[in-house]
Enzyme design. Structure first.
Site, PDB file in Angstrom:
ATOM      1  N   HIS A 231       0.834  -1.192   0.000  1.00  0.00           N
ATOM      2  CA  HIS A 231       0.000   0.000   0.000  1.00  0.00           C
ATOM      3  C   HIS A 231       0.870   1.243   0.000  1.00  0.00           C
ATOM      4  CE1 HIS A 231      -2.965   2.930   0.052  1.00  0.00           C
ATOM      5  NE2 HIS A 231      -2.369   3.489   1.079  1.00  0.00           N
ATOM      6  N   TYR A 235       1.995   5.484  -2.268  1.00  0.00           N
ATOM      7  CA  TYR A 235       2.347   6.850  -1.847  1.00  0.00           C
ATOM      8  C   TYR A 235       3.786   7.185  -2.203  1.00  0.00           C
ATOM      9  CZ  TYR A 235      -2.175   6.721   0.222  1.00  0.00           C
ATOM     10  OH  TYR A 235      -3.520   6.596   0.382  1.00  0.00           O
ATOM     11  N   HIS A 382      -9.537   2.299 -10.899  1.00  0.00           N
ATOM     12  CA  HIS A 382      -9.067   3.181  -9.813  1.00  0.00           C
ATOM     13  C   HIS A 382      -7.584   3.507  -9.975  1.00  0.00           C
ATOM     14  CE1 HIS A 382      -7.766   4.413  -5.787  1.00  0.00           C
ATOM     15  NE2 HIS A 382      -6.995   3.343  -5.725  1.00  0.00           N
ATOM     16  N   PHE A 383      -6.769   2.491 -10.241  1.00  0.00           N
ATOM     17  CA  PHE A 383      -5.345   2.837 -10.166  1.00  0.00           C
ATOM     18  C   PHE A 383      -4.821   3.495 -11.438  1.00  0.00           C
ATOM     19  CE2 PHE A 383      -4.557  -1.923 -10.741  1.00  0.00           C
ATOM     20  CZ  PHE A 383      -3.856  -1.871 -11.928  1.00  0.00           C
ATOM     21  N   HIS A 384      -5.603   3.445 -12.510  1.00  0.00           N
ATOM     22  CA  HIS A 384      -5.180   4.283 -13.641  1.00  0.00           C
ATOM     23  C   HIS A 384      -5.618   5.733 -13.441  1.00  0.00           C
ATOM     24  CE1 HIS A 384      -4.261   0.400 -15.463  1.00  0.00           C
ATOM     25  NE2 HIS A 384      -3.437   1.080 -16.240  1.00  0.00           N
ATOM     26  N   ARG A 445     -10.798  -8.515 -13.275  1.00  0.00           N
ATOM     27  CA  ARG A 445      -9.504  -7.979 -13.683  1.00  0.00           C
ATOM     28  C   ARG A 445      -8.571  -9.160 -13.971  1.00  0.00           C
ATOM     29  NH1 ARG A 445      -6.155  -5.918  -8.285  1.00  0.00           N
ATOM     30  NH2 ARG A 445      -4.599  -5.532  -9.882  1.00  0.00           N
ATOM     31  N   ARG A 446      -7.433  -8.859 -14.582  1.00  0.00           N
ATOM     32  CA  ARG A 446      -6.399  -9.867 -14.825  1.00  0.00           C
ATOM     33  C   ARG A 446      -6.959 -11.104 -15.537  1.00  0.00           C
ATOM     34  NH1 ARG A 446      -2.637  -9.655  -9.323  1.00  0.00           N
ATOM     35  NH2 ARG A 446      -1.429  -7.905 -10.049  1.00  0.00           N
TER      36      ARG A 446
HETATM   37 FE1  HAS Z   1      -5.524   2.888  -4.167  1.00  0.00          FE
HETATM   38  C1  HAS Z   1      -6.040  -0.449  -4.788  1.00  0.00           C
HETATM   39  C2  HAS Z   1      -7.580   2.749  -1.448  1.00  0.00           C
HETATM   40  C3  HAS Z   1      -4.910   6.227  -3.489  1.00  0.00           C
HETATM   41  C4  HAS Z   1      -2.898   2.840  -6.386  1.00  0.00           C
HETATM   42  N1  HAS Z   1      -4.672   1.478  -5.377  1.00  0.00           N
HETATM   43  C5  HAS Z   1      -5.039   0.165  -5.496  1.00  0.00           C
HETATM   44  C6  HAS Z   1      -4.195  -0.496  -6.452  1.00  0.00           C
HETATM   45  C7  HAS Z   1      -3.277   0.428  -6.870  1.00  0.00           C
HETATM   46  C8  HAS Z   1      -3.595   1.672  -6.192  1.00  0.00           C
HETATM   47  C9  HAS Z   1      -2.125   0.206  -7.843  1.00  0.00           C
HETATM   48  O1  HAS Z   1      -8.786   0.597   0.335  1.00  0.00           O
HETATM   49  C10 HAS Z   1      -4.334  -1.947  -6.928  1.00  0.00           C
HETATM   50  C11 HAS Z   1      -3.369  -2.882  -6.288  1.00  0.00           C
HETATM   51  C12 HAS Z   1      -3.551  -4.262  -6.870  1.00  0.00           C
HETATM   52  O2  HAS Z   1      -2.928  -4.541  -7.905  1.00  0.00           O
HETATM   53  O3  HAS Z   1      -4.359  -5.036  -6.346  1.00  0.00           O
HETATM   54  N2  HAS Z   1      -6.174   4.240  -2.770  1.00  0.00           N
HETATM   55  C13 HAS Z   1      -7.045   3.988  -1.779  1.00  0.00           C
HETATM   56  C14 HAS Z   1      -7.329   5.223  -1.043  1.00  0.00           C
HETATM   57  C15 HAS Z   1      -6.584   6.200  -1.640  1.00  0.00           C
HETATM   58  C16 HAS Z   1      -5.846   5.579  -2.705  1.00  0.00           C
HETATM   59  C17 HAS Z   1      -8.239   5.384   0.127  1.00  0.00           C
HETATM   60  N3  HAS Z   1      -4.192   4.274  -4.815  1.00  0.00           N
HETATM   61  C18 HAS Z   1      -4.081   5.568  -4.388  1.00  0.00           C
HETATM   62  C19 HAS Z   1      -2.968   6.208  -5.020  1.00  0.00           C
HETATM   63  C20 HAS Z   1      -2.388   5.246  -5.839  1.00  0.00           C
HETATM   64  C21 HAS Z   1      -3.176   4.042  -5.698  1.00  0.00           C
HETATM   65  C22 HAS Z   1      -2.540   7.627  -4.773  1.00  0.00           C
HETATM   66  C23 HAS Z   1      -1.207   5.317  -6.725  1.00  0.00           C
HETATM   67  C24 HAS Z   1      -0.428   6.355  -6.877  1.00  0.00           C
HETATM   68  N4  HAS Z   1      -6.625   1.445  -3.306  1.00  0.00           N
HETATM   69  C25 HAS Z   1      -7.338   1.575  -2.155  1.00  0.00           C
HETATM   70  C26 HAS Z   1      -7.865   0.253  -1.765  1.00  0.00           C
HETATM   71  C27 HAS Z   1      -7.434  -0.664  -2.717  1.00  0.00           C
HETATM   72  C28 HAS Z   1      -6.659   0.115  -3.668  1.00  0.00           C
HETATM   73  C29 HAS Z   1      -8.706  -0.082  -0.600  1.00  0.00           C
HETATM   74  C30 HAS Z   1      -7.711  -2.180  -2.759  1.00  0.00           C
HETATM   75  C31 HAS Z   1      -8.815  -2.474  -3.707  1.00  0.00           C
HETATM   76  C32 HAS Z   1      -8.997  -3.958  -3.875  1.00  0.00           C
HETATM   77  O4  HAS Z   1     -10.011  -4.458  -3.407  1.00  0.00           O
HETATM   78  O5  HAS Z   1      -8.144  -4.635  -4.482  1.00  0.00           O
HETATM   79  C33 HAS Z   1      -6.504   7.647  -1.178  1.00  0.00           C
HETATM   80  O6  HAS Z   1      -5.192   7.927  -0.768  1.00  0.00           O
HETATM   81  C34 HAS Z   1      -6.943   8.625  -2.214  1.00  0.00           C
HETATM   82  C35 HAS Z   1      -6.891  10.040  -1.695  1.00  0.00           C
HETATM   83  C36 HAS Z   1      -7.105  11.043  -2.791  1.00  0.00           C
HETATM   84  C37 HAS Z   1      -7.837  12.164  -2.697  1.00  0.00           C
HETATM   85  C38 HAS Z   1      -7.951  13.096  -3.879  1.00  0.00           C
HETATM   86  C39 HAS Z   1      -7.299  14.428  -3.594  1.00  0.00           C
HETATM   87  C40 HAS Z   1      -7.295  15.293  -4.816  1.00  0.00           C
HETATM   88  C41 HAS Z   1      -6.302  16.146  -5.131  1.00  0.00           C
HETATM   89  C42 HAS Z   1      -6.415  16.968  -6.402  1.00  0.00           C
HETATM   90  C43 HAS Z   1      -6.899  18.340  -6.120  1.00  0.00           C
HETATM   91  C44 HAS Z   1      -7.122  19.118  -7.362  1.00  0.00           C
HETATM   92  C45 HAS Z   1      -8.289  19.648  -7.728  1.00  0.00           C
HETATM   93  C46 HAS Z   1      -8.451  20.314  -9.057  1.00  0.00           C
HETATM   94  C47 HAS Z   1      -9.487  19.594  -6.844  1.00  0.00           C
HETATM   95  C48 HAS Z   1      -8.549  12.532  -1.456  1.00  0.00           C
HETATM   96  C49 HAS Z   1      -5.123  16.318  -4.261  1.00  0.00           C
HETATM   97  C50 HAS Z   1      -7.431  21.387  -9.322  1.00  0.00           C
HETATM   98  C51 HAS Z   1      -8.004  22.511 -10.079  1.00  0.00           C
HETATM   99  C52 HAS Z   1      -7.538  22.914 -11.282  1.00  0.00           C
HETATM  100  C53 HAS Z   1      -8.142  24.117 -11.920  1.00  0.00           C
HETATM  101  C54 HAS Z   1      -6.509  22.174 -12.015  1.00  0.00           C
HETATM  102 CU    CU Z   2      -3.734   0.537  -0.882  1.00  0.00          CU
END
Ligand code: HAS
Ligand code: CU
Length: 556
Positions: A231, A235, A382-384, A445-446
Site C-alpha cells: 500500500h 504513496y 481506480h489505479f489508472h 480484472r487480470r
Molecule cells: Fe488505491 C487499490 C484505497 C490512493 C494505487 N490502489 C489500489 C491499487 C493500486 C492503487 C495500484 O482501500 C491496486 C493494487 C492491486 O494490484 O491489487 N487508494 C485507496 C485510497 C486512496 C488511494 C483510500 N491508490 C491511491 C494512489 C495510488 C493508488 C494515490 C497510486 C499512486 N486502493 C485503495 C484500496 C485498494 C486500492 C482499498 C484495494 C482495492 C482492492 O479491493 O483490491 C486515497 O489515498 C486517495 C486520496 C485522494 C484524494 C484526492 C485528492 C485530490 C487532489 C487533487 C486536487 C485538485 C483539484 C483540481 C481539486 C482525497 C489532491 C485542481 C483545479 C484545477 C483548476 C486544475
Molecule cells: Cu492501498
C-alpha cells in the site's frame, strides 16, 4: 505579519554536469521502461474490447507475460527511476549543495542491473507472476533479485539525500530545514521504512525458494508482507508528484504556496499513515482476523485526509496564481491560469483526474463496498486514475522542464508536449470510465477476455470504452516519448530553464515554537514504527512462525 520568504533560494546553485548526466540517465531508464510497457498496456486495453493483438508481439507467449511486463515496467521501473532522479535533485537544490557523485552513479547502475535481470526473467517467460509476485506462483530467481536491486537503488538515492542533509545540518545547526528538502527527504524515508517488509519477503522467502534452497513457501505470509509494503508503495509513487504540486507548481502558476507548516504536516501524516494500512488490499483474504482488517480500514480513512488537505492547498495556490493574472469571480481564475504551459497544464490535468482516483479509493477502502469491486476491473480503473494519471501526468509535466534543465536543451515542440498531455488525459478518463462501469457489472480484472470461457454482454460497453481510452493513452505516451527524445537529441542548446522553479510561501517557517518539532525526523520515524507495530504486530504475533506449506507453480 511575517515577510514572504522563498522556500529556499541558494544563490548560484548549479549541479555539476557529471551529476546531471547520471541523473538524466537514471530517469531515461524509466522512460524506456514506460515506452515498452505501453505496448503491453495497449494489448490489455484492447483485449477488454475483445480485440486480440497479443499474437502480433514477437516472442510473447501469453497474456500474463505481457501483463507482468506492463505492471513492472510502468508501475515500478518508470516511477522509481523518476523518483531516484527527481528527489535527490530536489534535495540538492533545496539545500544548495551538490550530491555525492559516486552515489548518483551507483543508484543508476544498480537500477539498470535490477532492470536487466527482471527483463531477462520476463522476456524468457520465466516470471509470469504479475507485479504482485504472489506465491505460490513462482518466478525465476533473477526476477526476485532484479526487483530487490531496484529497491536497493531507491535506498542508495535516499542515502545520498541523507548525506547531503547531514552536511547541510552541520553547517546550519539551528536552521529549519528548507521546505523542499524536508518534503523530499520525508517522501523517501517513508518509502525506505515501507520497503523493509518486501525485502524480508523476497530475501527471506521468495528468492531462496526460487533458487531451490527452500522447498516450500508461505503464500499468506508473503502476500501480507507484499501488501505491508504494497500500500505504501502507492504513496511512494504519489509523493514525488506532491513535492512538485506543493513546492514547484505554485511558482509555475504565478501563485504562492499557502503555508510552510501545513505542507510539512501533510508529508508527516503520509509518513505516519501510509504504511499501517496494507490489509485494505486483503479484505477478502481468509486467515486474517476481521478486527485487524477493521483497524486498517480506519487508518485508510486517516491517510485519505492528507490528500484532502492537499486538494485545498494546491487549489488555493492555483487560485492565487489565477487571480494575480486577472481572474475574477468564483471560477474566473481557472481560465486565467497559463494552460498553454505544457508543464503546468499536464500537472493540472493530473490533479483533475486524481479527484476521481480519490473518490474511487474511498469506495475501495470501505469494507463492505470493497466486496462488490474487489478483483473486478474497477480496481485497475481506480489505479489508472491515480498512478496511471495523477502520477504519470505529473511526471510528464515535470519532464517538460526537468529534461531541458538536465540536458541544457530547450523543450522540443511545446505544442506536441501539450497535445500529449491532453490526449493522455482524455484517454485515461475514457479508459477508467470503461473499467469502472464494467467492474461494477462484475468484469474480472487480470483476465484475458478474448479467450475467456465466460463473458457477459453487460461488459461490452465498458470493455469498448476501455479499448478506445487505452488506445488514446498509448498515443499520448508515444507522443510524450517523441517529445522527450527529440528534446534530448535536438532541443535548442541553451534554451533550457536555468533553475528549478521553486515556489515562495505565504507564511514563513517559524524559527521558534511547536513548528520546529516538524523537522525532528527521528521522532516521526519512531512514531511511524510504533504505528506499524500496532497495525501488524497482532497479526504477526498470532500467525508466526511461517507456515511453509506450498511448493512453487509455473502455470503460464
Ligand atoms: Fe488505491 C487499490 C484505497 C490512493 C494505487 N490502489 C489500489 C491499487 C493500486 C492503487 C495500484 O482501500 C491496486 C493494487 C492491486 O494490484 O491489487 N487508494 C485507496 C485510497 C486512496 C488511494 C483510500 N491508490 C491511491 C494512489 C495510488 C493508488 C494515490 C497510486 C499512486 N486502493 C485503495 C484500496 C485498494 C486500492 C482499498 C484495494 C482495492 C482492492 O479491493 O483490491 C486515497 O489515498 C486517495 C486520496 C485522494 C484524494 C484526492 C485528492 C485530490 C487532489 C487533487 C486536487 C485538485 C483539484 C483540481 C481539486 C482525497 C489532491 C485542481 C483545479 C484545477 C483548476 C486544475
Ligand atoms: Cu492501498
Amino acid at each position: 505579519m511575517r515577510a514572504t520568504p522563498t522556500v529556499l533560494d541558494p544563490a548560484g546553485f548549479d549541479l555539476p554536469e557529471s551529476q546531471r548526466r547520471w541523473l538524466r540517465w537514471t530517469i531515461y531508464i524509466g522512460y524506456v521502461a514506460l515506452t515498452a510497457g505501453i505496448f503491453h498496456g495497449l494489448a490489455q486495453a484492447l483485449s477488454y474490447a475483445n480485440i486480440d493483438i497479443l499474437r502480433f508481439f514477437p516472442g510473447l507467449r501469453g497474456y500474463y507475460q505481457g501483463l507482468t511486463a506492463h505492471g513492472v515496467a510502468n508501475a515500478i521501473v518508470f516511477t522509481f527511476a523518476f523518483s531516484n532522479g527527481f528527489l535527490p535533485l530536489m534535495t540538492a537544490r533545496a539545500l544548495g549543495r551538490p550530491l555525492v557523485g559516486g552515489l548518483v552513479q551507483a543508484t543508476c547502475v544498480v537500477l539498470l542491473a535490477g532492470n536487466l535481470l527482471v527483463i531477462y526473467a520476463v522476456v524468457t517467460n520465466q516470471a509470469s507472476v504479475l507485479y504482485t509476485s504472489y506465491a505460490p506462483l513462482q518466478a525465476h530467481w533473477t526476477y526476485y533479485l532484479g526487483l530487490v536491486l531496484i529497491v536497493v537503488s531507491t535506498w542508495l538515492a535516499l542515502v545520498n539525500m541523507l548525506v547531503v542533509y547531514r552536511r547541510w545540518r552541520r553547517d546550519h545547526p539551528a536552521a529549519r530545514i528548507p521546505l523542499l528538502g524536508h518534503i523530499a527527504v520525508v517522501s523517501y524515508v517513508m518509502w525506505f521504512l515501507a520497503s523493509l517488509p518486501i525485502a524480508v519477503s523476497f530475501l527471506g522467502f521468495l528468492l531462496p525458494w526460487s533458487l531451490g534452497l527452500m522447498e516450500k513457501v508461505d503464500p499468506l505470509l508473503t502476500r501480507t508482507l507484499f501488501w505491508f509494503t504494497g500500500h505504501a508503495i502507492v504513496y511512494a509513487w504519489l509523493l514525488p508528484a506532491y513535492v512538485s504540486w506543493y513546492a514547484l507548481v505554485p511558482r509555475q502558476a504565478g501563485g504562492k504556496l499557502i503555508s510552510d507548516s501545513y505542507t510539512r504536516i501533510v508529508f508527516i501524516l503520509f509518513l505516519l499513515l501510509s504504511i499501517p494500512t496494507g490489509f485494505h488490499h486483503q479484505y477478502t483474504d481468509p486467515g486474517v482476523p476481521e478486527a485487524i482488517k477493521a483497524v486498517h480500514a480506519v487508518l485508510t480513512f486517516g491517510v485519505f485526509f492528507p490528500s484532502l488537505a492537499t486538494a485545498f492547498s494546491v487549489v488555493a495556490a492555483l487560485e492565487i496564481g489565477g487571480r494575480a493574472r486577472g481572474g475574477r469571480g468564483l471560477l474566473g481564475w481557472v481560465t486565467k491560469l497559463p494552460w498553454g504551459d505544457p508543464s503546468l497544464a499536464a500537472q493540472m490535468l493530473a490533479m483533475l483526474t486524481f479527484v476521481f482516483g480519490g473518490i474511487s479509493g474511498l469506495i475501495n477502502a470501505s469494507f463492505t463496498m470493497n466486496q462488490v469491486i474487489h478483483n473486478t476491473t474497477w480496481v485497475p480503473g481506480h489505479f489508472h486514475l491515480t498512478v496511471g494519471s495523477a502520477v504519470t501526468l505529473t511526471h510528464m509535466g515535470v519532464a517538460f522542464w526537468l529534461i531541458p534543465y538536465l540536458t541544457g536543451r530547450g523543450l522540443w515542440s511545446r505544442g506536441q508536449a501539450l497535445t500529449s498531455a491532453w490526449v493522455y488525459t482524455v484517454g485515461v478518463l475514457i479508459f477508467a470510465r470503461g473499467m469502472i462501469s464494467a467492474g461494477l457489472a462484475g468484469m474480472p480484472r487480470r483476465t484475458f477476455r478474448v479467450a475467456a470461457a465466460y463473458s457477459n454482454p453487460d461488459w461490452d460497453w465498458g470493455g469498448m470504452l476501455t479499448g478506445i481510452g487505452g488506445t488514446l493513452m498509448f498515443f499520448g505516451i508515444a507522443q510524450f516519448f517523441i517529445v522527450i527524445a527529440m528534446t534530448a537529441l535536438a532541443g535548442a542548446r541553451g534554451a533550457h530553464p536555468k533553475d528549478v522553479p521553486v515556489s515562495e510561501t505565504l507564511t514563513a517557517p517559524a524559527s521558534t515554537g511547536w513548528e520546529r518539532h516538524l523537522d525532528r525526523l527521528g521522532v516521526w520515524v519512531a512514531v511511524t514504527i510504533a504505528l506499524c507495530v500496532i497495525a501488524y504486530g497482532p497479526f504477526l504475533a498470532m500467525y508466526l512462525p511461517a507456515r511453509l506449506v506450498s511448493p512453487g507453480f509455473r502455470l503460464f
